[in-house]
Write a protein that holds these residues in place. Structure first.
Motif, PDB file in Angstrom:
ATOM      1  N   THR A 181       0.811  -1.117  -0.129  1.00 37.46           N
ATOM      2  CA  THR A 181       0.313  -0.028  -0.168  1.00 37.46           C
ATOM      3  C   THR A 181       0.906   1.111   0.000  1.00 37.46           C
ATOM      4  OG1 THR A 181      -0.138  -0.004   2.429  1.00 37.46           O
ATOM      5  CG2 THR A 181      -1.902  -1.126   1.107  1.00 37.46           C
ATOM      6  N   THR A 182       0.290   2.296  -0.503  1.00 41.94           N
ATOM      7  CA  THR A 182       1.160   3.518  -0.856  1.00 41.94           C
ATOM      8  C   THR A 182       1.571   4.180   0.583  1.00 41.94           C
ATOM      9  OG1 THR A 182      -0.528   4.966  -1.134  1.00 41.94           O
ATOM     10  CG2 THR A 182       0.536   3.695  -3.365  1.00 41.94           C
ATOM     11  N   LEU A 183       2.467   5.051   0.885  1.00 44.52           N
ATOM     12  CA  LEU A 183       2.808   5.730   1.891  1.00 44.52           C
ATOM     13  C   LEU A 183       1.681   6.551   2.240  1.00 44.52           C
ATOM     14  CD1 LEU A 183       4.811   6.472   4.193  1.00 44.52           C
ATOM     15  CD2 LEU A 183       5.369   8.324   2.632  1.00 44.52           C
ATOM     16  N   GLU A 184       1.021   7.182   1.199  1.00 53.72           N
ATOM     17  CA  GLU A 184      -0.091   8.134   1.085  1.00 53.72           C
ATOM     18  C   GLU A 184      -1.351   7.444   2.036  1.00 53.72           C
ATOM     19  OE1 GLU A 184      -2.781  10.739  -1.627  1.00 53.72           O
ATOM     20  OE2 GLU A 184      -0.524  10.997  -1.725  1.00 53.72           O
ATOM     21  N   GLU A 185      -1.590   6.087   1.610  1.00 57.96           N
ATOM     22  CA  GLU A 185      -2.846   5.195   2.399  1.00 57.96           C
ATOM     23  C   GLU A 185      -2.333   4.920   3.599  1.00 57.96           C
ATOM     24  OE1 GLU A 185      -4.543   2.095  -0.454  1.00 57.96           O
ATOM     25  OE2 GLU A 185      -2.508   2.803  -1.577  1.00 57.96           O
ATOM     26  N   ARG A 186      -1.206   4.667   3.916  1.00 56.73           N
ATOM     27  CA  ARG A 186      -0.775   4.256   5.390  1.00 56.73           C
ATOM     28  C   ARG A 186      -0.830   5.255   6.261  1.00 56.73           C
ATOM     29  NH1 ARG A 186       4.561   2.136   4.322  1.00 56.73           N
ATOM     30  NH2 ARG A 186       4.308   2.757   2.268  1.00 56.73           N
ATOM     31  N   MET A 187      -0.304   6.457   5.696  1.00 56.53           N
ATOM     32  CA  MET A 187      -0.454   7.546   6.674  1.00 56.53           C
ATOM     33  C   MET A 187      -1.795   8.015   7.010  1.00 56.53           C
ATOM     34  SD  MET A 187       2.785   8.539   7.601  1.00 56.53           S
ATOM     35  CE  MET A 187       3.425   6.886   7.418  1.00 56.53           C
ATOM     36  N   ILE A 188      -2.515   8.044   6.040  1.00 56.05           N
ATOM     37  CA  ILE A 188      -4.001   8.401   6.273  1.00 56.05           C
ATOM     38  C   ILE A 188      -4.752   7.457   7.494  1.00 56.05           C
ATOM     39  CG2 ILE A 188      -6.484   8.601   5.307  1.00 56.05           C
ATOM     40  CD1 ILE A 188      -4.837   9.642   2.970  1.00 56.05           C
ATOM     41  N   LEU A 189      -4.480   6.172   7.307  1.00 54.61           N
ATOM     42  CA  LEU A 189      -4.772   5.098   8.216  1.00 54.61           C
ATOM     43  C   LEU A 189      -4.401   5.309   9.409  1.00 54.61           C
ATOM     44  CD1 LEU A 189      -5.345   2.091   5.709  1.00 54.61           C
ATOM     45  CD2 LEU A 189      -7.052   3.543   6.849  1.00 54.61           C
TER      46      LEU A 189
END
Length: 110
Positions: A22-30
């Motif tokens: 999963t992209t960093l952006e997705e992980r940061m949001i979660l």
């Protein structure tokens, strides 16, 4: 006295599960929503293709005070991030110190 030998056996794994990246952006949001705004700020400052290749593909990003740790999977990406994007990263995350580490699993024993 005879040397005692201890044998170690690992349980045999019966299955392996692949987990899609999963992209960093997705992980940061979660998981780290407090860093989401800074990441989006960085995204605005970089060209889309460069952002996807060098920032959104990071394995990990951690902030502690005014320090930031980035972990990438490629040594080449580490060099490019340090050379071309360090000032943008510092501005976007409001930090004074950025450390970039490459974590590669490609070691040859031969």
């Amino acid at each position: 006295m005879e040397d005692e030998k201890t044998e170690f056996f690992m349980q045999e794994t019966t299955h392996v599960t692949a987990v899609p990246f999963t992209t960093l952006e997705e992980r940061m949001i979660l998981h780290h929503s407090e860093l989401g705004g800074s990441l989006l700020n960085l995204k605005k400052k970089m060209q889309e293709q460069e952002y996807e290749k060098y920032s959104n593909s990071l394995l990990s990003l951690r902030k502690n005070g005014d320090k930031l740790l980035l972990i990438t999977g490629y040594a080449m990406h580490k060099s490019i991030i340090e050379q071309d994007f360090l000032h943008l990263i510092k501005e976007s995350f409001a930090v004074s110190d950025v450390r970039v580490v490459s974590q590669t699993g490609q070691f040859n024993a031969f």
